[in-house]
Design a protein around this motif. Structure first.
Motif, PDB file in Angstrom:
ATOM      1  N   THR A  77       0.829  -1.203   0.000  1.00  0.00           N
ATOM      2  CA  THR A  77       0.000   0.000   0.000  1.00  0.00           C
ATOM      3  C   THR A  77       0.859   1.246   0.000  1.00  0.00           C
ATOM      4  O   THR A  77       0.592   2.194  -0.728  1.00  0.00           O
ATOM      5  CB  THR A  77      -0.934   0.010   1.225  1.00  0.00           C
ATOM      6  OG1 THR A  77      -1.669  -1.209   1.252  1.00  0.00           O
ATOM      7  CG2 THR A  77      -1.887   1.178   1.182  1.00  0.00           C
ATOM      8  N   ARG A  78       1.897   1.243   0.811  1.00  0.00           N
ATOM      9  CA  ARG A  78       2.795   2.400   0.867  1.00  0.00           C
ATOM     10  C   ARG A  78       3.536   2.599  -0.454  1.00  0.00           C
ATOM     11  O   ARG A  78       3.762   3.725  -0.886  1.00  0.00           O
ATOM     12  CB  ARG A  78       3.794   2.253   2.005  1.00  0.00           C
ATOM     13  CG  ARG A  78       3.183   2.518   3.348  1.00  0.00           C
ATOM     14  CD  ARG A  78       4.255   2.590   4.379  1.00  0.00           C
ATOM     15  NE  ARG A  78       3.659   2.893   5.663  1.00  0.00           N
ATOM     16  CZ  ARG A  78       4.317   2.866   6.792  1.00  0.00           C
ATOM     17  NH1 ARG A  78       5.598   2.535   6.789  1.00  0.00           N
ATOM     18  NH2 ARG A  78       3.723   3.158   7.901  1.00  0.00           N
ATOM     19  N   ILE A  79       3.945   1.511  -1.083  1.00  0.00           N
ATOM     20  CA  ILE A  79       4.614   1.611  -2.381  1.00  0.00           C
ATOM     21  C   ILE A  79       3.652   2.191  -3.405  1.00  0.00           C
ATOM     22  O   ILE A  79       4.011   3.088  -4.176  1.00  0.00           O
ATOM     23  CB  ILE A  79       5.155   0.239  -2.836  1.00  0.00           C
ATOM     24  CG1 ILE A  79       6.300  -0.191  -1.920  1.00  0.00           C
ATOM     25  CG2 ILE A  79       5.615   0.283  -4.292  1.00  0.00           C
ATOM     26  CD1 ILE A  79       6.791  -1.606  -2.168  1.00  0.00           C
ATOM     27  N   ASP A  80       2.408   1.706  -3.402  1.00  0.00           N
ATOM     28  CA  ASP A  80       1.398   2.231  -4.338  1.00  0.00           C
ATOM     29  C   ASP A  80       1.165   3.718  -4.100  1.00  0.00           C
ATOM     30  O   ASP A  80       1.045   4.494  -5.047  1.00  0.00           O
ATOM     31  CB  ASP A  80       0.067   1.476  -4.181  1.00  0.00           C
ATOM     32  CG  ASP A  80       0.142   0.044  -4.704  1.00  0.00           C
ATOM     33  OD1 ASP A  80       1.082  -0.255  -5.473  1.00  0.00           O
ATOM     34  OD2 ASP A  80      -0.747  -0.755  -4.342  1.00  0.00           O
ATOM     35  N   ASP A  98       4.364  10.279  -6.675  1.00  0.00           N
ATOM     36  CA  ASP A  98       5.343  10.663  -7.701  1.00  0.00           C
ATOM     37  C   ASP A  98       4.661  10.979  -9.017  1.00  0.00           C
ATOM     38  O   ASP A  98       5.025  11.925  -9.710  1.00  0.00           O
ATOM     39  CB  ASP A  98       6.382   9.549  -7.895  1.00  0.00           C
ATOM     40  CG  ASP A  98       7.358   9.447  -6.718  1.00  0.00           C
ATOM     41  OD1 ASP A  98       7.417  10.413  -5.926  1.00  0.00           O
ATOM     42  OD2 ASP A  98       8.032   8.413  -6.608  1.00  0.00           O
ATOM     43  N   SER A  99       3.675  10.189  -9.355  1.00  0.00           N
ATOM     44  CA  SER A  99       2.927  10.411 -10.603  1.00  0.00           C
ATOM     45  C   SER A  99       2.153  11.731 -10.541  1.00  0.00           C
ATOM     46  O   SER A  99       2.148  12.499 -11.501  1.00  0.00           O
ATOM     47  CB  SER A  99       1.969   9.242 -10.841  1.00  0.00           C
ATOM     48  OG  SER A  99       1.186   9.483 -11.985  1.00  0.00           O
ATOM     49  N   SER A 100       1.538  12.008  -9.416  1.00  0.00           N
ATOM     50  CA  SER A 100       0.793  13.271  -9.235  1.00  0.00           C
ATOM     51  C   SER A 100       1.726  14.460  -9.320  1.00  0.00           C
ATOM     52  O   SER A 100       1.420  15.454  -9.982  1.00  0.00           O
ATOM     53  CB  SER A 100       0.087  13.293  -7.883  1.00  0.00           C
ATOM     54  OG  SER A 100      -0.907  12.312  -7.821  1.00  0.00           O
ATOM     55  N   ARG A 101       2.880  14.343  -8.655  1.00  0.00           N
ATOM     56  CA  ARG A 101       3.875  15.422  -8.708  1.00  0.00           C
ATOM     57  C   ARG A 101       4.354  15.640 -10.137  1.00  0.00           C
ATOM     58  O   ARG A 101       4.513  16.773 -10.579  1.00  0.00           O
ATOM     59  CB  ARG A 101       5.055  15.124  -7.795  1.00  0.00           C
ATOM     60  CG  ARG A 101       4.944  15.745  -6.437  1.00  0.00           C
ATOM     61  CD  ARG A 101       6.244  15.669  -5.661  1.00  0.00           C
ATOM     62  NE  ARG A 101       6.794  14.330  -5.497  1.00  0.00           N
ATOM     63  CZ  ARG A 101       6.359  13.413  -4.638  1.00  0.00           C
ATOM     64  NH1 ARG A 101       5.346  13.699  -3.848  1.00  0.00           N
ATOM     65  NH2 ARG A 101       6.928  12.246  -4.548  1.00  0.00           N
ATOM     66  N   ALA A 102       4.568  14.570 -10.871  1.00  0.00           N
ATOM     67  CA  ALA A 102       5.035  14.680 -12.262  1.00  0.00           C
ATOM     68  C   ALA A 102       3.999  15.395 -13.122  1.00  0.00           C
ATOM     69  O   ALA A 102       4.348  16.251 -13.947  1.00  0.00           O
ATOM     70  CB  ALA A 102       5.348  13.304 -12.827  1.00  0.00           C
ATOM     71  N   VAL A 103       2.735  15.085 -12.907  1.00  0.00           N
ATOM     72  CA  VAL A 103       1.667  15.745 -13.665  1.00  0.00           C
ATOM     73  C   VAL A 103       1.613  17.230 -13.293  1.00  0.00           C
ATOM     74  O   VAL A 103       1.518  18.098 -14.172  1.00  0.00           O
ATOM     75  CB  VAL A 103       0.298  15.066 -13.413  1.00  0.00           C
ATOM     76  CG1 VAL A 103      -0.845  15.906 -13.941  1.00  0.00           C
ATOM     77  CG2 VAL A 103       0.286  13.672 -14.030  1.00  0.00           C
ATOM     78  N   LEU A 104       1.698  17.527 -12.010  1.00  0.00           N
ATOM     79  CA  LEU A 104       1.666  18.923 -11.560  1.00  0.00           C
ATOM     80  C   LEU A 104       2.865  19.703 -12.095  1.00  0.00           C
ATOM     81  O   LEU A 104       2.733  20.852 -12.538  1.00  0.00           O
ATOM     82  CB  LEU A 104       1.626  18.990 -10.034  1.00  0.00           C
ATOM     83  CG  LEU A 104       0.333  18.495  -9.381  1.00  0.00           C
ATOM     84  CD1 LEU A 104       0.513  18.378  -7.871  1.00  0.00           C
ATOM     85  CD2 LEU A 104      -0.829  19.395  -9.732  1.00  0.00           C
TER      86      LEU A 104
END
Length: 188
Positions: A4-7, A13-19
Motif C-alpha cells: 500500500t505504501r509503495i502504491d 510521484d505520478s501526481s507530482r510529475a503531472v503537476l
C-alpha cells in the motif's frame, strides 16, 4: 515497505510529475505571452511613426490619421488580453498549483513561492501605476490625438467624421477598460 505504501509513493510521484508538467507548460505559455505583449508595444510605436510619416507628406492626407486609432486599439486590446492571461496564469500557479504541489509532497513549506513573493515589492504600486500610464500613452493617447487632429483638418468629410466619432468612442471604451482592470494594489 508494504504494498500500500509503495502504491501511495508511486501515485504521489505520478501526481507530482503531472503537476510539474502542468507548471512547465503554463510557464512556457506565460513566457510566450510576455514576449508577444512586449512586442506589441513596439508595433504600436512603429504604427504611430508610419502614420505620422504618411500624414506629414506634402500631399496632405489627414484622413490617414484615422488609421491610427484602429491600429492602436487592436494592438492595445491584444496587449491587454495577453497581460490579463499572464496575470491569470500567475494567479493559478500561486493559488491552485502551488498548494497541490505542497500537498503532494506532504510538506508544510510552500512551493512556487516566487509566484506570490515578487508581488510584495514595496514599489509595486508605483510600478503598476507607471505601467498603466505607459499603456495609455502608447495605445490610447495617440489614437485620440490623431482623431482630434483629423477633426481640426481643413477637409473633414461627413462619412469620415462619423467613422472618427466611432473610433473615439471605441478608444475611450478601451481606455476605460484598461483603467478598470489595472491592479494598483500594493500586493496580491
Amino acid at each position: 515497505m508494504s504494498g500500500t505504501r509503495i502504491d501511495e509513493a508511486v501515485q504521489d510521484d505520478s501526481s507530482r510529475a503531472v503537476l510539474l508538467a502542468e507548471y512547465e507548460a503554463l510557464k512556457a505559455e506565460q513566457t510566450s505571452r510576455i514576449v508577444l505583449r512586449d512586442r506589441l508595444m513596439y508595433a504600436a510605436l512603429a504604427a504611430l511613426a508610419a502614420t505620422l510619416a504618411l500624414v506629414v507628406q506634402p500631399a496632405g492626407r489627414p484622413y490617414l490619421l484615422l488609421l491610427l486609432p484602429l491600429v492602436c486599439v487592436v494592438l492595445g486590446w491584444t496587449h491587454f488580453v495577453n497581460d490579463q492571461k499572464i496575470s491569470a496564469i500567475g494567479r493559478y500557479l500561486g493559488q491552485y498549483l502551488a498548494p497541490s504541489l505542497v500537498a503532494s509532497t506532504r510538506r508544510a513549506d510552500q512551493a512556487l513561492t516566487w509566484e506570490s513573493v515578487h508581488r510584495h515589492d514595496p514599489l509595486r504600486r508605483l510600478d503598476k501605476s507607471v505601467q498603466l500610464v505607459v499603456d495609455l500613452l502608447i495605445f490610447a493617447v495617440p489614437a485620440l490625438l490623431s482623431i482630434v487632429l483629423y477633426w481640426t483638418a481643413d477637409d473633414v468629410r461627413a462619412d469620415l467624421l462619423a467613422v472618427s466619432i466611432a473610433e473615439a468612442l471605441f478608444t475611450l471604451g478601451f481606455a476605460v477598460r484598461v483603467i478598470a482592470a489595472a491592479d494598483l494594489s500594493a500586493g496580491r
